[in-house]
Scaffold this active site. Sequence first.
Site, PDB file in Angstrom:
ATOM      1  N   SER A 167       0.907  -1.118   0.000  1.00 24.59           N
ATOM      2  CA  SER A 167      -0.044  -0.001  -0.067  1.00 24.59           C
ATOM      3  C   SER A 167       0.861   1.129   0.033  1.00 24.59           C
ATOM      4  O   SER A 167       2.233   1.093   0.310  1.00 24.59           O
ATOM      5  CB  SER A 167      -1.035   0.184   1.213  1.00 24.59           C
ATOM      6  N   LYS A 168       0.230   2.344  -0.143  1.00 22.82           N
ATOM      7  CA  LYS A 168       1.018   3.737  -0.038  1.00 22.82           C
ATOM      8  C   LYS A 168       1.422   3.880   1.296  1.00 22.82           C
ATOM      9  O   LYS A 168       2.513   4.535   1.370  1.00 22.82           O
ATOM     10  CB  LYS A 168       0.140   4.739  -0.600  1.00 22.82           C
ATOM     11  N   ARG A 169       0.793   3.251   2.237  1.00 20.70           N
ATOM     12  CA  ARG A 169       1.328   3.613   3.585  1.00 20.70           C
ATOM     13  C   ARG A 169       2.769   2.835   3.810  1.00 20.70           C
ATOM     14  O   ARG A 169       3.335   3.412   4.791  1.00 20.70           O
ATOM     15  CB  ARG A 169       0.319   2.979   4.485  1.00 20.70           C
ATOM     16  N   ASP A 170       3.064   1.573   3.338  1.00 22.87           N
ATOM     17  CA  ASP A 170       3.945   1.005   3.355  1.00 22.87           C
ATOM     18  C   ASP A 170       5.220   1.897   2.820  1.00 22.87           C
ATOM     19  O   ASP A 170       6.434   1.851   3.408  1.00 22.87           O
ATOM     20  CB  ASP A 170       4.081  -0.284   2.583  1.00 22.87           C
ATOM     21  N   ALA A 227       5.384   5.269   2.546  1.00 27.20           N
ATOM     22  CA  ALA A 227       5.504   6.396   3.554  1.00 27.20           C
ATOM     23  C   ALA A 227       6.344   5.794   4.878  1.00 27.20           C
ATOM     24  O   ALA A 227       7.062   6.591   5.250  1.00 27.20           O
ATOM     25  CB  ALA A 227       4.096   7.008   3.843  1.00 27.20           C
TER      26      ALA A 227
END
Length: 503
Positions: free
Chosen positions: A262-265, A267
């Site tokens: 995910s994009k959270r990973d 960041a």
Amino acid sequence: MTQKVRVRFAPSPTGPLHIGGVRTALFNYLFAKKHGGDFVLRIEDTDQNRFVEGAEQYIVDALEWCGIPFDEGIGKDGGFGPYRQSERKHLYRKYADELIEKGHAYYAFDTAEALDAHRKEHEAKGKTFIYNWHNRLKLTNSLSLSAEEVQAKLDAGEPYVIRFKSPQGETLHLQDIVRGDVEIDTNILDDKILFKSDGMPTYHLANIVDDHLMEITHVIRGEEWLPSLALHNLLYRSFGWEAPQFAHLPLILKPTGKGKLSKRDGAKFGFPVFPMEWHDDKEDQLYLGFKEEGYFDDALINFLAFLGWNPGTEQEIFSLEELIEAFELERINKAGARFDIDKMQWFNQQYMHHKSNEYLAKSFQALRPELNGIDIQYIEMVVGLVKERVSFVKELWDESHFFFVAPTEFDEKAQKKALKEGTDDILRKLIDIINSTEEYTVESLQTNIKGWITDNEIGFGKVMQPLRFALAGALSGPDLFTIMFMIGKQETIKRIEKVLGML
């Protein structure tokens, strides 16, 4: 294949294009080019509530930067447009009505409150509420109401959706190029909404209609769409259309191998998961992009190709043309592919080493204002000496700055190791040798200095370490005599004299 291959990449403009989407686009592109077909970009913007300004242009720009441009799409009409679903909504109602007429779909007038009450009632009994053959006659729809009641509701303008009537008591045997035979019991399927109360189709209806009208022959998409395979095949059957062939790609997993990337990973761990950087206005968050972080587009494509696919050989470095030649859908894995940023950096390093010095020099010069006005051929020579030591263009400066400017900062550990008692005498003698070297070439410098060291039985380290320290400010770097030749006699002596002043 007798019919011309036509594939499509159909992202939603709800944000930046995730690297998983780029991989889907790439596999579609490779397959199309392998078979002399067309790669179509279609923007699926039926969900206007999630539309994000700028996302559509980002998708187009990202594909262009990655080197996988579409043949048809916005601005490239191939006779099957328009290519935004929001501009095709006049088409979908006709097909929804056709399904109702054929008995494959129906009007549903249930309110959100009524459906919520049914869900809670089922949960209280330990069951899961599914809107299908189990209970559709107990709900408020055109199957449970009389024709007169239905017409009255329509005339009164009551809100409704159009649902697909899933068949009962069938076992579907569906073929997927990656997964093989997929067996589905239709009794567990729910009656999906095809047309929403806001007058827009859902993805399911619009996707099928558009793929049919655009003559798509192969649907290559992510694993998350595998649960929709049964519905989509049933829709094709209901319309009496020939379905395309399907291939569902494996997930791209987190670096740990557990869960979808995910994009959270990105960041969280500080690496990109988007091809280009993206500023999320709602979150006021800047997400890193491979482009801005210094990755090469062709290295990224090579890396992505290996996320879920393998050529069946030991070869890892592929040009785009080689990927097209080698690509086969049958060689795609079912299991998820772990996203390994270290492997991506390795690919970038390999491409760095094989890029031309001219290309790298221009990129290097554009990145560093200190290089403005310096002859590009000189920069090319420097790049050729140090590129094997780095993985990114932005790292070239650390490995080569001393070719352009004299060191202003010196490594303390290197200084203690290089500058010892008697070093000043050695450096003064080196100045004499350099001054007396008439033909100032790499070979002459090497012959004269090494000859003096040998004749006087001095340890090479006692001479070469302080000399390298004076020229580069550290004890590592390319060939020392090449550095001396490149920066010139006067600059070489000047740097040695500066170190003498430190003793």
